[in-house]
Design a protein around this motif. Structure first.
Motif, PDB file in Angstrom:
ATOM      1  N   GLU A 196      -4.935 -17.818 -10.891  1.00  0.00           N
ATOM      2  CA  GLU A 196      -3.694 -17.150 -11.265  1.00  0.00           C
ATOM      3  C   GLU A 196      -3.856 -16.411 -12.578  1.00  0.00           C
ATOM      4  N   VAL A 229       0.837 -11.979  -4.768  1.00  0.00           N
ATOM      5  CA  VAL A 229      -0.491 -12.565  -4.544  1.00  0.00           C
ATOM      6  C   VAL A 229      -1.447 -11.445  -4.150  1.00  0.00           C
ATOM      7  N   THR A 240      -5.310 -14.653  -5.625  1.00  0.00           N
ATOM      8  CA  THR A 240      -4.848 -14.832  -7.007  1.00  0.00           C
ATOM      9  C   THR A 240      -3.343 -14.634  -7.082  1.00  0.00           C
ATOM     10  N   LEU A 241      -2.691 -15.590  -7.712  1.00  0.00           N
ATOM     11  CA  LEU A 241      -1.245 -15.499  -7.914  1.00  0.00           C
ATOM     12  C   LEU A 241      -0.976 -14.780  -9.240  1.00  0.00           C
ATOM     13  N   THR A 243       1.713 -14.328 -11.949  1.00  0.00           N
ATOM     14  CA  THR A 243       2.963 -15.024 -12.290  1.00  0.00           C
ATOM     15  C   THR A 243       3.823 -14.207 -13.244  1.00  0.00           C
TER      16      THR A 243
END
Ligand code: ADP
Ligand code: ASP
Ligand code: MG
Length: 607
Positions: A196, A229, A240-241, A243
Motif C-alpha cells: 500500500e 487498487v 497495491t492499495l 489509501t
C-alpha cells in the motif's frame, strides 16, 4: 453486492486474445455478484500511432482535430470488449464519453472533468449489463458539444472520476505490472511491489514520472476518498492499495475544479543557511549534508541553484534552535570548498535568522500553473519579497522575511478565498490510514526524462519578479516545476539581481523561451538559457519528515557514481535532483540501491 469500476490500460487490451482475457476477468467479477463499469484505453500503442499519423500531416495540428483523432482509439476497444462480453453470454453495452455525459471544460487535449451524468450508466447497470466506457475522453460543456480528451494517460482519471460520481465501492486499475513498485520495474528489475501507499506519496511519485497512475486520478481518489487498487491484468496478485484520508461528502459538481488550494500553512520556526560559490562537481552536497546528518540536524527545505561559471549556491533551512550548529557545520566545511584546490576564494556562509515559511497546499493545483503564479502575485501585491521558493505538485512554499509573515498570510487567505478555512501552523503529517509497521523514510524513486530546464539570469531582486514570470507562463498554460532562485546577488548597474531557474515539460521549453525573452528584456534581465538534456530523479516518502540524513544518502549515492547534481529542490516528502540526461537511468538505479529498496524477486514485465 458491490459496484466496482475496473480500468484496463492499453497493453491489457492490446490484442483480440487480451480483450477476451479481460472479458473473462470481468465476467468472473460480475458472477461473484458485483455490478460493473469497465473503462478501457485504446488498444496497445494505438494512441501513439495516431499521434504519429497526425505529425506526418502537420507539425502543429489543431488541438480540436487531435481530439477528434485520438478519441477514436478508445471507441474501437469499447466496442470490441462489449462484443467479447456478449459472445460469452454477458449482457454489455459500450458508451463513449459523450454518450455517458462525461462533461469537461472546452480545453482540447487537456480538458478537466466538470461532472459526470450517471443516469444512463445507472439505468444500464440496473438492467444487468456491464457498462463499457471509453476512457480519456469527454464532451465539452459548451453548446457545440465538442469531443475533448483529458491528456495522455487520462483513462486512469476517467475511471476514478466515474468511481467518485457513481460512489462506487472500489476502483481497480488493471495494468501490465502487478501494482505500484518502489520504482519503474522496467528500469530497475529488482524493484519491489508495495502492498500500500498513501495518496500523498503516490501523488508525488505520479507527478515525478511514475506513469503507472495518472496524477489527476490520484488527486480525485484523494479528494473523494475513492478506494483505489492497482493490479495486474495478467495475474491474480493482490496489487497495491492507494489509501486516502476520509472525506466528508464533497459535491461531485465541478469534480476536477474544486478549490485548488485547501489550506495555507506557515512556519515561523525557520532559519536559513546559504553556502555561496561551492564548486560545481560531484560530491559537494553529499559532504555537506552528510556532516549535517551526522550532527543529527533536521533540514527542511534544500535548494541548489544552477551553476554560474564553475560554482553554485546551496541553501537550506533548519529550526531556529539548531541554526548555530548548522552554521558551525557549514563554516567548518566552507574552507575546504574551493573551485580549484589552489583557488584563493572559498565558499561563503550566509545565515538568516529572521525568516518564515508560508505555503499553499492542495491536491487541486496539479497541472494548474496559474495557482503558483497567483501565490507569487498575491505576495508581490502585499510587497513581500520571496527569498526562497520550493514547489511540489501539491504544495508551493515560499521563504519570506519573518516580519512580513502576517502580511503574507493575510494576502494569501484573501487571494485564495480561504478566510473561513483553518490556517495551520506546521504540523506533523497525518498518520497513514492503515496501521502498518513503520515505513522506511523513502518509499519510492522516480525518474522524469521529459523535462527541460530554463534559467533567467540577473533578475532584479525586488517583489513581483517571480509573479511576472510565472503569471505570464501560466497564461500560456505552461506548467512549471522545481522553481529555484539563486542565493547569490549580482550587482548590475548598482542594483541587486538574482537568477531564477525552473523546469518545464520538454515539449513546452521552446514556447517558454519565446514567451520569456521579451519579458526578460523588458525587466532588464540578462539571457534566458534553455537546457533540454536533463533528467530529474526524485525520492518520495512521508517518513522522511524528521528523519535527518535522507538527503545526504541520496546525494552520496550520486557522488559515488560521480554524477554531478545540477539543481536540488525539496518539499516535505520529496527530494528532487536534476542531473544530465545521460546519467538519468544510472542515477535512478544507484539511488534505489542506496535506500535498499530492492527485493529478491525479479519481475518480468511484458514487452
Ligand atoms: P496502462 O497502459 O495500463 O495505463 P502505463 O504504461 O500507463 O499502463 O503504466 C504502467 C507502466 O508504468 C509500467 O509498465 C511501468 O513501466 C511504469 N512504471 C513507472 N513507474 C512505476 C512504478 N513505480 N510502479 C509500477 N510501474 C511503474
Ligand atoms: N489512450 C490514451 C493514451 O495513450 C489514454 C490512456 O491510455 O490512458 O494516452
Ligand atoms: Mg496509463
Amino acid at each position: 453486492m458491490a459496484l466496482i469500476v475496473q480500468k484496463y490500460g492499453g497493453s491489457s487490451v492490446g490484442t483480440v486474445e487480451r480483450i477476451q482475457a479481460v472479458a473473462q476477468r470481468v465476467i468472473k467479477t460480475a458472477k461473484a455478484g458485483n455490478q460493473l463499469v469497465v473503462v478501457v484505453s485504446a488498444m496497445g500503442k494505438t494512441t501513439d500511432g495516431l499521434v504519429k499519423l497526425a505529425q506526418e500531416i502537420s507539425p502543429n495540428p489543431s488541438r480540436r482535430e487531435m481530439d477528434m483523432l485520438l478519441s477514436t482509439g478508445e471507441q474501437i476497444s469499447i466496442a470490441l470488449l462489449s462484443m467479447a462480453l456478449q459472445e460469452l453470454g454477458q449482457p454489455a453495452i459500450s458508451l463513449t464519453g459523450a454518450q455517458v455525459g462525461i462533461v469537461t471544460e472546452a480545453e482540447h487535449t487537456r480538458a478537466r472533468i466538470l461532472n459526470i451524468q450517471t443516469e444512463r450508466i445507472e439505468r444500464q447497470i440496473e438492467q444487468g449489463k456491464v457498462v463499457v466506457v471509453a476512457g480519456f475522453q469527454g464532451i465539452s460543456n459548451t453548446t457545440d458539444l465538442e469531443i475533448t480528451t483529458l491528456g495522455r494517460g487520462g483513462s486512469d482519471t476517467s475511471a476514478v472520476a466515474l468511481a467518485a460520481a457513481l460512489r462506487a465501492n472500489r476502483c481497480e486499475i488493471y495494468t501490465d505490472v502487478p501494482g505500484i513498485f518502489t520504482t519503474d520495474p522496467r528500469l530497475v528489475p529488482n524493484a519491489q511491489l508495495m502492498a500500500e501507499i498513501t495518496c500523498d506519496e503516490m501523488l508525488e511519485l505520479a507527478s515525478l514520472g511514475a506513469k503507472v497512475l495518472h496524477p489527476r486520478a490520484v488527486e480525485i481518489a484523494r479528494n473523494y476518498a475513492v478506494p483505489l487498487v492497482v493490479l495486474s491484468s495478467w495475474t491474480e496478485d493482490k496489487g497495491t492499495l492507494v489509501t486516502s484520508p476520509p472525506r466528508v461528502g464533497r459535491p461531485v459538481e465541478g469534480l476536477e475544479l474544486v478549490y485548488p488550494v485547501d489550506a495555507i500553512e506557515f512556519d515561523t520556526d525557520q532559519a536559513k543557511v546559504s553556502l555561496l560559490r561551492v564548486p560545481d562537481r560531484p560530491g559537494i552536497a553529499a559532504r555537506l549534508f552528510g556532516e549535517i546528518g551526522r550532527c543529527n540536524l533536521d533540514v527542511d527545505l534544500i535548494i541548489q541553484s544552477i551553476h554560474e561559471l564553475n560554482t553554485n549556491d546551496i541553501a537550506f533551512t533548519v529550526t531556529k534552535n539548531t541554526l548555530n550548529s548548522a552554521e558551525a557545520v557549514a563554516s567548518a566545511i566552507a574552507p575546504t570548498l574551493r573551485s580549484q584546490p589552489s583557488a584563493a576564494e572559498e565558499a561563503e556562509v550566509l545565515v538568516e535568522r529572521n525568516i518564515a515559511k508560508v505555503s499553499i497546499a492542495g491536491a487541486g493545483m496539479i497541472g494548474r500553473p496559474g495557482v503558483a503564479a497567483q501565490m507569487f502575485q498575491a505576495l508581490a501585491d502585499a510587497e513581500v519579497n520571496i527569498l526562497m521558493i520550493s514547489t511540489s505538485e501539491v504544495k508551493v512554499s515560499c521563504v519570506v522575511e519573518a516580519e512580513r509573515i502576517d502580511q503574507a498570510i493575510s494576502a494569501l487567505c484573501k487571494s485564495f478565498d480561504l478566510s473561513t478555512s483553518p490556517i495551520v501552523g506546521s504540523q506533523p503529517p497525518s498518520p497513514p490510514l492503515i496501521a502498518s509497521p513503520p515505513s522506511p523514510p523513502v518509499r519510492g524513486v522516480a525518474l522524469d526524462m521529459k523535462q527541460a530546464r530554463l534559467a533567467i539570469r540577473h533578475i532584479p531582486d525586488r517583489p513581483g519578479m517571480a509573479a511576472k514570470i510565472f503569471v505570464l507562463l501560466a497564461q500560456k498554460n505552461i506548467s512549471v516545476d522545481m522553481i529555484i532562485q539563486s542565493q547569490r546577488c549580482h550587482i548590475i548597474n548598482g542594483l541587486p539581481t538574482r537568477d531564477i531557474a525552473f523546469t518545464v515539460a520538454r515539449t513546452d521549453a521552446e514556447d517558454a523561451r519565446k514567451i520569456l525573452e521579451p519579458l526578460a528584456a523588458e525587466l532588464g534581465c540578462a539571457e534566458v538559457v534553455v537546457d533540454t538534456a536533463i533528467a530529474k530523479v526524485s525520492v518520495v516518502g512521508s517518513g522522511m519528515i524528521n528523519h535527518p540524513g535522507v538527503a545526504a544518502q541520496m546525494f552520496d549515492a550520486l557522488a559515488k557514481e560521480k554524477i554531478n547534481i545540477q539543481m536540488i529542490a525539496t518539499s516535505e516528502i520529496k527530494i528532487s535532483c536534476v542531473v544530465d540526461e545521460q546519467s538519468g537511468v544510472k542515477a535512478l538505479q544507484v539511488i534505489h540501491e542506496a535506500f535498499e529498496l530492492a527485493g529478491t524477486t525479479k519481475i518480468e514485465v511484458p514487452a
